[in-house]
Write a protein that holds these residues in place. Structure first.
Motif, PDB file in Angstrom:
ATOM      1  N   SER A 239       0.846  -1.042   0.152  1.00 28.08           N
ATOM      2  CA  SER A 239       0.085   0.115   0.181  1.00 28.08           C
ATOM      3  C   SER A 239       0.812   1.215  -0.120  1.00 28.08           C
ATOM      4  N   TRP A 240       1.911   1.283   0.963  1.00 26.84           N
ATOM      5  CA  TRP A 240       2.831   2.427   0.810  1.00 26.84           C
ATOM      6  C   TRP A 240       3.533   2.503  -0.374  1.00 26.84           C
ATOM      7  N   LYS A 241       4.128   1.182  -0.930  1.00 24.60           N
ATOM      8  CA  LYS A 241       4.836   1.400  -2.122  1.00 24.60           C
ATOM      9  C   LYS A 241       4.285   2.247  -3.314  1.00 24.60           C
ATOM     10  N   LEU A 242       2.854   1.719  -3.368  1.00 25.55           N
ATOM     11  CA  LEU A 242       2.066   2.255  -4.507  1.00 25.55           C
ATOM     12  C   LEU A 242       1.772   3.633  -4.206  1.00 25.55           C
ATOM     13  N   GLN A 243       1.595   4.227  -3.078  1.00 20.13           N
ATOM     14  CA  GLN A 243       1.084   5.589  -2.944  1.00 20.13           C
ATOM     15  C   GLN A 243       2.376   6.506  -2.876  1.00 20.13           C
ATOM     16  N   ILE A 244       3.418   5.978  -2.509  1.00 16.57           N
ATOM     17  CA  ILE A 244       4.592   6.893  -2.600  1.00 16.57           C
ATOM     18  C   ILE A 244       5.037   7.076  -3.998  1.00 16.57           C
ATOM     19  N   ALA A 245       4.811   5.975  -4.961  1.00 16.38           N
ATOM     20  CA  ALA A 245       4.805   6.078  -6.085  1.00 16.38           C
ATOM     21  C   ALA A 245       3.821   6.888  -7.098  1.00 16.38           C
ATOM     22  N   PHE A 292      10.879  13.977   1.330  1.00 17.95           N
ATOM     23  CA  PHE A 292      10.527  14.995   0.299  1.00 17.95           C
ATOM     24  C   PHE A 292       9.400  15.701  -0.015  1.00 17.95           C
ATOM     25  N   TRP A 293       9.271  16.915  -0.386  1.00 16.98           N
ATOM     26  CA  TRP A 293       8.160  17.405  -0.452  1.00 16.98           C
ATOM     27  C   TRP A 293       7.133  16.824  -1.355  1.00 16.98           C
ATOM     28  N   ARG A 294       7.727  16.237  -2.503  1.00 14.78           N
ATOM     29  CA  ARG A 294       6.597  15.492  -3.395  1.00 14.78           C
ATOM     30  C   ARG A 294       5.911  14.319  -2.787  1.00 14.78           C
ATOM     31  N   LYS A 295       6.423  13.717  -1.519  1.00 14.48           N
ATOM     32  CA  LYS A 295       5.718  12.950  -0.629  1.00 14.48           C
ATOM     33  C   LYS A 295       4.966  13.267   0.360  1.00 14.48           C
TER      34      LYS A 295
END
Length: 437
Positions: A239-245, A292-295
């Motif tokens: 779940s985290w891998k997908l949303q971080i990407a 990072f701001w993008r996350k």
């Protein structure tokens, strides 16, 4: 002494206001989700007709599931969806799971069986099946679960209109309700799991796809490297891998899946400890990525889980100070006169029961007779908070001491004492094809 007194007051206020604040946030978010997404479909059992029906691969990894394999596979074959296959992974089972699956593959042409020689863990089973699947869209369930007949169609209505949608979490419902623990978990899965998923969807990010029932776009899985074999809770990690990407995750409450849960204290402790350890692993693993701001869209959900860990330790500390105060003198700022509920405990208890009542009302359309569980939920605040506090406190050092990158393999769980909910009996798949295609 003044500093110690101020700190003590601050921590006690946090211990009170944190669960109170989160309960209201969850209720508000869940009700908003209901009015925005669910209300217009309330009472609707048959999913909307799609413009096209992409093929779906139904994946079920199994380890020592000889008692459940026939029922689980038979239920999967009743999906009311035109194009699907079923992939069962026998992951190093020591019982007759492999033989049963081979037998079933002769009975069901749609069934493909993969045998792994040794116990590789659920993540490896999922990865193997995902790489060998025919279709782009995957629905993954546990080996003891019964998937609702329309679940694939409810999942796919999202995917066909959401190109950046990476995954959807379904709605797990408890089958076994023969003990107090079973009855408590019926309410828990609505008031905690179902309600929180609705609220998190409203606020932007979902902490975890339910490991027992979730749907995935294979391109998204390929983008993030599939499931991680070293994670104790592969569902939280993916779940985290997908949303971080920057892949989106949604919640579909109509995609129900009937599951077995522990009905002994020992079994429940092991399950919740694994969940807590998996959450701690995620806290450690993804902290560098979130700097990072993008996350930034993940910051709130990370902070909420971090605060829940802090709350567990604070409550544990309060309980310890109260116990020590029974036998020895303590400085006044550290002296806890009682841990029995006062006015603040009543406020939290009433709020919790209100939360459970709202949650049961939201989920009543998916699970008939849920209102009967409300009577037993008076014990839930104490039982859940105590269990959550203890497992979280123990999970942090246990996770830190765990060997880095060691494989998370199968450990057969407690599946309850007695099943008291009738197994769903969907109509034939051919009826759906003839009337919907």
């Amino acid at each position: 002494m003044n500093t110690l007194s101020a700190l003590s007051t601050l921590l006690l206020q946090f211990a009170f206001f944190y669960p109170l604040t989160m309960a209201w946030m969850w209720m508000i978010g869940a009700v908003h989700y209901y009015w925005r997404f669910e209300k217009r479909l309330a009472g609707v059992q048959i999913p909307p007709i799609l413009d096209h029906y992409p093929g779906v691969s139904l994946i079920v990894p199994m380890h020592n599931e000889g008692e459940n394999a026939r029922e689980t596979i038979a239920q999967l074959m009743c999906q009311r969806y035109p194009t699907f296959e079923v992939i069962a992974v026998n992951d190093g089972s020591k019982d007759d799971t492999g033989a049963i699956l081979d037998e079933l593959s002769e009975q069901y042409p749609r069934l493909r069986v993969i045998h792994l020689a040794t116990n590789q863990g659920k993540a490896m089973g999922l990865n193997t099946a995902a790489l060998m699947a025919k279709y782009e869209f995957l629905i993954c369930i546990d080996g003891d679960a019964l998937l609702d007949e329309y679940a694939a169609a409810w999942f796919m209505q999202h995917f066909v209109h959401g190109p950046r949608l990476g995954a959807i979490t379904g709605n797990p419902r408890i089958r076994n309700r023969s003990t107090l623990l079973g009855k408590l978990q019926v309410g828990e899965f609505s008031s905690i799991i179902g309600m929180i998923k609705r609220a998190q969807r409203t606020y932007g990010r979902i902490f975890t796809i339910s490991g027992v029932v979730g749907a995935f776009r294979r391109a998204a899985l390929h983008d993030v490297g599939y499931w991680s074999p070293e994670m104790l809770t592969e569902d939280i990690d993916i779940s985290w891998k997908l949303q971080i990407a920057h892949w989106d995750i949604r919640y579909e409450p109509k995609a129900c899946c009937w599951i077995l849960m522990p009905e002994t204290l020992k079994g429940l402790w092991k399950q919740r400890l694994r969940w807590a350890m998996g959450g701690v692993q995620v806290l450690i693993k993804y902290l560098p990525s979130l700097l990072f701001w993008r996350k930034r869209r993940m910051w709130a959900i990370y902070a909420e889980f971090l605060l829940s860990v802090a709350w567990a330790y604070i409550m544990g500390g309060v309980t310890l100070l109260w116990f020590l105060g029974l036998f020895m003198p303590l400085p006044q700022p550290l002296y806890i006169q009682t841990i029995l509920p006062g006015w603040n405990g009543v406020v939290i208890g009433v709020t919790c029961l209100l939360q459970i009542g709202v949650a049961l009302r939201l989920d009543s359309q998916y699970d008939e007779g849920m209102g009967k569980s409300y009577y037993w939920m008076v014990w839930y605040p104490l039982a859940y908070w105590l269990l959550n506090m203890l497992t979280t406190i123990w999970a942090v050092p246990k996770t830190l001491m765990r060997k880095r990158n060691s494989r998370a393999v199968w450990v057969s769980p407690d599946r309850g004492i007695q099943q008291t909910v009738q197994t769903p009996t969907p109509a034939a798949h051919e009826h759906y094809v003839s009337t919907k295609s």
